[in-house]
Motif scaffolding. Structure first.
Motif, PDB file in Angstrom:
ATOM      1  N   ASN A   1       0.844  -1.199   0.000  1.00 29.83           N
ATOM      2  CA  ASN A   1       0.000   0.000   0.000  1.00 29.83           C
ATOM      3  C   ASN A   1       0.878   1.247   0.000  1.00 29.83           C
ATOM      4  O   ASN A   1       1.631   1.484   0.944  1.00 29.83           O
ATOM      5  CB  ASN A   1      -0.900   0.013   1.238  1.00 29.83           C
TER       6      ASN A   1
ATOM      7  N   SER B   1      -4.073   6.689  -0.873  1.00 32.68           N
ATOM      8  CA  SER B   1      -5.089   6.406   0.145  1.00 32.68           C
ATOM      9  C   SER B   1      -4.816   7.184   1.431  1.00 32.68           C
ATOM     10  O   SER B   1      -5.754   7.611   2.100  1.00 32.68           O
ATOM     11  CB  SER B   1      -5.172   4.905   0.428  1.00 32.68           C
TER      12      SER B   1
ATOM     13  N   THR C   1      -6.703  11.196   3.916  1.00 35.82           N
ATOM     14  CA  THR C   1      -7.032  10.646   2.607  1.00 35.82           C
ATOM     15  C   THR C   1      -7.195  11.824   1.643  1.00 35.82           C
ATOM     16  O   THR C   1      -7.128  12.986   2.071  1.00 35.82           O
ATOM     17  CB  THR C   1      -8.342   9.843   2.651  1.00 35.82           C
TER      18      THR C   1
ATOM     19  N   ILE D   1     -11.690   5.997  -1.041  1.00 35.61           N
ATOM     20  CA  ILE D   1     -10.835   4.828  -1.252  1.00 35.61           C
ATOM     21  C   ILE D   1     -11.744   3.651  -1.603  1.00 35.61           C
ATOM     22  O   ILE D   1     -12.268   2.976  -0.704  1.00 35.61           O
ATOM     23  CB  ILE D   1     -10.017   4.484   0.012  1.00 35.61           C
TER      24      ILE D   1
ATOM     25  N   ASP E   1      -8.810  -0.299  -0.496  1.00 40.97           N
ATOM     26  CA  ASP E   1      -7.491   0.013   0.057  1.00 40.97           C
ATOM     27  C   ASP E   1      -6.580  -1.190  -0.166  1.00 40.97           C
ATOM     28  O   ASP E   1      -6.974  -2.329   0.120  1.00 40.97           O
ATOM     29  CB  ASP E   1      -7.623   0.315   1.550  1.00 40.97           C
TER      30      ASP E   1
END
Length: 264
Positions: free
Chosen positions: A19, A45, A63, A201, A204
């Motif tokens: 991520n 994100s 975010t 998002i 995620d």
């Protein structure tokens, strides 16, 4: 020169997996609107903002749409930056003052793992809110809730991988939704995906905060305290989890992708 910024792939040791999070090192407090604008510009994100404070750092997460109270992968990314840039000695604990209280991280020199200490939150069983199972078409064995997030267990790993949410509809129903199942694979104990279209998002890639709910849930199910978990997004990521009382230790690796300067 401006402010130093990093982009870090968290919960992976491979570039372009896990991520991605942006980490901005602040030299002074900044307006909320300014941080929100930077997060919107970065379009990840989460964007983390670190400001030295007391014996650690003030840490906030945004975010592209809003500030959040807890974020695992951007905390891992922040700790990774502190250790790899030698802003913090490898044998020192990283201390973060956040909207979720004091969070800590430590670097395991022997294996390169960074371990976060986060609050655990066990879901309570509930009925699905109207529209949830239409927006998230699964056949749950269990539905639970923690604050504004819902956790749904399904029968197989294949069901987790195959689910295709109706994101506009899901955004009208819940803040976040976790879908999980036990895994038959030897590499990990359970699998999950996390959706939060209300916060900008849709899916995620790897969500540390979701595992604050998943770890105590699977602790009760499997009667164990330690797990390896896989989040089955397109990018994917692995997490090492250990339950200790009402806390969960979330272990993962990270890799820096970009380093640059924000011109302000």
């Amino acid at each position: 020169m401006g402010l130093t910024m990093y982009q870090v792939d968290a919960f992976t040791s491979e570039l372009f997996k896990g991520n991605p999070a942006a980490v901005c090192l602040l030299d002074q407090p900044r307006e909320d609107s300014w941080m929100q604008a930077v997060a919107y510009e970065m379009n990840l994100s989460e964007t983390a903002f670190l400001l030295p404070e007391a014996d650690g750092y003030r840490l906030r997460w945004f975010t592209p749409k809003t500030e959040v109270k807890l974020c695992g992968h951007a905390t891992l990314a922040s700790a990774h930056v502190l250790y790899t840039e030698k802003l913090l000695p490898a044998d020192h604990e990283a201390r973060f003052y956040t909207l979720s209280g004091l969070l800590t991280a430590k670097y395991e020199v022997n294996n390169g793992l960074i371990e976060l200490n986060f609050p655990a939150a066990l879901p309570f069983a509930c009925e699905p809110p109207p529209g949830l199972l239409e927006a998230l078409p699964v056949k749950p064995l269990y539905i639970g809730r923690v604050n504004d997030d819902y956790l749904l267990e399904v029968a197989t790993e294949e069901e987790v991988r195959a689910v295709i949410p109706d994101f506009p509809r899901l955004a009208e129903v819940v803040r976040g939704a976790i879908v999980t199942a036990a895994s038959a694979a030897k590499e990990y104990d359970f699998i999950s995906r996390f959706f939060a279209p209300l916060e900008g998002i849709n899916e995620d890639p790897v969500t540390g905060s979701a595992h604050c709910k998943l770890a105590p849930y699977w602790q009760e199910k499997l009667k164990r305290d330690t797990f390896t978990a896989y989040q089955a997004s397109e990018r994917g990521g692995f997490l090492q989890l250990t339950m200790t009382g009402n806390r969960v230790q979330i272990g993962g690796r990270a890799v820096t992708v970009l380093k640059g300067h924000l011109l302000v």
